[in-house]
Design a protein around this motif. Structure first.
Motif, mmCIF file in Angstrom:
data_model
loop_
_atom_site.group_PDB
_atom_site.id
_atom_site.type_symbol
_atom_site.label_atom_id
_atom_site.label_comp_id
_atom_site.label_asym_id
_atom_site.label_seq_id
_atom_site.Cartn_x
_atom_site.Cartn_y
_atom_site.Cartn_z
ATOM 1 N N THR A 56 3.402 34.632 1.943
ATOM 2 C CA THR A 56 2.118 33.949 2.152
ATOM 3 C C THR A 56 0.963 34.789 1.602
ATOM 4 O O THR A 56 0.027 34.250 0.997
ATOM 5 C CB THR A 56 1.903 33.630 3.642
ATOM 6 N N GLU B 256 4.632 24.537 2.656
ATOM 7 C CA GLU B 256 4.921 25.680 3.522
ATOM 8 C C GLU B 256 6.080 25.349 4.453
ATOM 9 O O GLU B 256 5.995 24.397 5.224
ATOM 10 C CB GLU B 256 3.688 25.990 4.390
ATOM 11 N N ASP C 181 0.779 29.175 8.491
ATOM 12 C CA ASP C 181 0.752 29.560 7.076
ATOM 13 C C ASP C 181 0.038 28.511 6.230
ATOM 14 O O ASP C 181 -0.705 28.856 5.311
ATOM 15 C CB ASP C 181 2.172 29.824 6.552
ATOM 16 N N GLU D 88 7.059 27.581 -0.250
ATOM 17 C CA GLU D 88 7.396 28.793 0.508
ATOM 18 C C GLU D 88 8.499 28.446 1.489
ATOM 19 O O GLU D 88 8.298 27.675 2.427
ATOM 20 C CB GLU D 88 6.172 29.351 1.244
HETATM 21 MG MG MG Z 1 4.849 32.871 5.397
#
Ligand code: MG
Length: 228
Positions: free
Chosen positions: A41, A61, A69, A114
């Motif tokens: 992140t 995310e 995040d 992510e």
């Molecule tokens: Mg993260």
């Protein structure tokens, strides 16, 4: 077919669908994977701030719980959707498909995905990304590639983060490189520091043309014949 195989087959079908959806819009999707705390992140926040004005960026995310995040990404100035996997330890292609529909990334943009923080499950699931980036920080063991070979074999790029801490830890960059290259001889390894900014230029250069690593590139027919 075993249940596990059937799930993977369904996932791979949808992953291909995602890949075509992204390609039709000229969107570059990069899947970021690491242990918790390696700096996924933080790298994204810094990237969003440094590339502001030059490239449209959005982020999917993945975390088991919370929107923390996604909120960090939004504060950095990019659009983000959070996917919570609950007990799940990875993002899969259906989750990414739903997130794409909610996010609607700009044509020609850069999309970061992510993944959930761990070095095991995310390696096994194709989500339709163009490239896989594995991040490790120097506060981890340099033997991680040997312990988690699936993850490090799947990487198109390995980022070694927090190099500003190298004087204070026992991480041996040479040993790490040898371990990673015992799995993938030509894999690109990029040591950098999100905190100090060292080598971030190389990261931004790679992002302009995120290459699939030579070992993972689909082989052409003549190459396959030669390999036999
Ligand atoms: Mg993260």
């Amino acid at each position: 077919m075993a249940i596990g195989e059937a799930i993977l087959a369904k996932n791979d079908h949808l992953a291909e669908h995602n890949r075509q959806w992204l390609a039709a819009r000229d969107i570059t999707a990069v899947n970021l994977m690491s242990s918790p705390g390696a700096g996924k992140t933080s790298l994204l926040e810094r990237t969003i701030i440094d590339l502001r004005g030059s490239r449209s960026i959005s982020v999917i995310e993945g975390d088991q719980e919370t929107r923390l995040d996604a909120e960090r990404i939004q504060r950095a100035g990019a659009r983000a959707v959070q996917v919570n996997t609950g007990a799940g330890c990875h993002l899969d292609a259906p989750m990414v498909q739903r997130a794409l529909n909610a996010l609607e990334p700009d044509p020609g943009s850069l999309l970061f995905i992510e993944n959930v923080g761990n070095l095991v499950c995310p390696a096994l699931f194709d989500i339709g990304e163009q490239a896989k980036v594995v991040i490790i920080s120097v506060t981890e063991g340099d033997d991680k590639p040997l312990k988690y070979p699936h993850m490090f074999s799947a990487a198109d790029l390995i980022v070694v983060n927090k190099t500003d801490l190298l004087p204070y830890v026992d991480f041996d960059l040479e040993a790490f490189t040898a371990h990673a290259r015992s799995l993938q001889p030509g894999v690109l390894i990029l040591p950098l520091s999100v905190r100090s900014g060292a080598e971030l230029d190389s990261w931004y250069r790679w992002l302009r043309h995120p290459a699939i690593s030579a070992e993972r590139r689909p082989k052409s027919e003549p190459e396959l014949a030669k390999a036999k």
